[in-house]
Write a protein that holds these residues in place. Structure first.
Motif, PDB file in Angstrom:
ATOM      1  N   ARG A 166       0.851  -1.172   0.000  1.00  0.00           N
ATOM      2  CA  ARG A 166       0.000   0.000   0.000  1.00  0.00           C
ATOM      3  C   ARG A 166       0.889   1.224   0.000  1.00  0.00           C
ATOM      4  O   ARG A 166       1.919   1.257   0.646  1.00  0.00           O
ATOM      5  N   ARG A 167       0.506   2.218  -0.740  1.00  0.00           N
ATOM      6  CA  ARG A 167       1.279   3.447  -0.723  1.00  0.00           C
ATOM      7  C   ARG A 167       0.317   4.614  -0.815  1.00  0.00           C
ATOM      8  O   ARG A 167      -0.765   4.507  -1.394  1.00  0.00           O
ATOM      9  N   ARG A 168       0.743   5.680  -0.232  1.00  0.00           N
ATOM     10  CA  ARG A 168      -0.135   6.834  -0.193  1.00  0.00           C
ATOM     11  C   ARG A 168       0.667   8.072  -0.542  1.00  0.00           C
ATOM     12  O   ARG A 168       1.799   8.228  -0.085  1.00  0.00           O
ATOM     13  N   ARG A 223      -3.672  10.412  -2.684  1.00  0.00           N
ATOM     14  CA  ARG A 223      -3.945   9.251  -3.521  1.00  0.00           C
ATOM     15  C   ARG A 223      -3.377   7.997  -2.861  1.00  0.00           C
ATOM     16  O   ARG A 223      -2.278   8.009  -2.325  1.00  0.00           O
ATOM     17  N   THR A 224      -4.153   6.969  -2.918  1.00  0.00           N
ATOM     18  CA  THR A 224      -3.729   5.724  -2.306  1.00  0.00           C
ATOM     19  C   THR A 224      -3.778   4.599  -3.327  1.00  0.00           C
ATOM     20  O   THR A 224      -4.760   4.451  -4.050  1.00  0.00           O
ATOM     21  N   ASP A 225      -2.706   3.854  -3.376  1.00  0.00           N
ATOM     22  CA  ASP A 225      -2.636   2.694  -4.258  1.00  0.00           C
ATOM     23  C   ASP A 225      -2.454   1.441  -3.428  1.00  0.00           C
ATOM     24  O   ASP A 225      -1.873   1.476  -2.353  1.00  0.00           O
ATOM     25  N   LYS A 274     -12.009   3.358  -1.040  1.00  0.00           N
ATOM     26  CA  LYS A 274     -12.439   3.509   0.330  1.00  0.00           C
ATOM     27  C   LYS A 274     -13.887   3.940   0.294  1.00  0.00           C
ATOM     28  O   LYS A 274     -14.227   4.924  -0.361  1.00  0.00           O
ATOM     29  N   GLN A 294      -9.486   6.332  -4.444  1.00  0.00           N
ATOM     30  CA  GLN A 294      -8.643   7.343  -3.829  1.00  0.00           C
ATOM     31  C   GLN A 294      -7.663   7.885  -4.870  1.00  0.00           C
ATOM     32  O   GLN A 294      -6.469   7.641  -4.812  1.00  0.00           O
ATOM     33  N   TRP A 343       5.156   9.410  -2.753  1.00  0.00           N
ATOM     34  CA  TRP A 343       4.648   8.264  -2.004  1.00  0.00           C
ATOM     35  C   TRP A 343       5.320   8.160  -0.650  1.00  0.00           C
ATOM     36  O   TRP A 343       6.477   8.521  -0.485  1.00  0.00           O
TER      37      TRP A 343
END
Ligand SMILES: [Zn+2]
Length: 66
Positions: A10-12, A18-20, A34, A39, A49
Motif C-alpha cells: 500500500r502506498r499513499r 492518492r492511495t494505491d 475507500k 482514492q 509516495w
C-alpha cells in the motif's frame, strides 16, 4: 525481533492523498478504494509516495483513464 522485509502493499501520496494498493496478480499498483470511492487524489500531482526507494514501482505509466 524478526527483521522481516515485507514489500509494501500500500502506498499513499503525501501531497494529494492518492492511495494505491499493490495488485499482485497484475504486478502493478491499482488505485485503492475507500467506501466505494477511488482514492485518486489529484491527477496533476507529482505524487510523493510515503514509501521510499525500497520497492521500485514499475514505471509510472500514464493512466489510460479519462
Ligand atoms: Zn499525489
Amino acid at each position: 525481533m524478526a527483521a522481516e522485509i515485507v514489500p509494501p502493499t500500500r502506498r499513499r501520496c503525501e501531497r494529494c492523498g492518492r492511495t494505491d494498493v499493490w495488485e499482485e496478480t497484475l504486478e502493478n499498483w491499482v488505485i485503492a478504494e475507500k467506501n466505494g470511492e477511488r482514492q485518486v487524489g489529484n491527477k496533476h500531482c507529482i505524487h510523493e509516495w510515503d514509501i521510499n526507494g525500497q520497492y521500485n514501482p514499475i514505471a509510472d505509466d500514464p493512466s489510460p483513464e479519462e
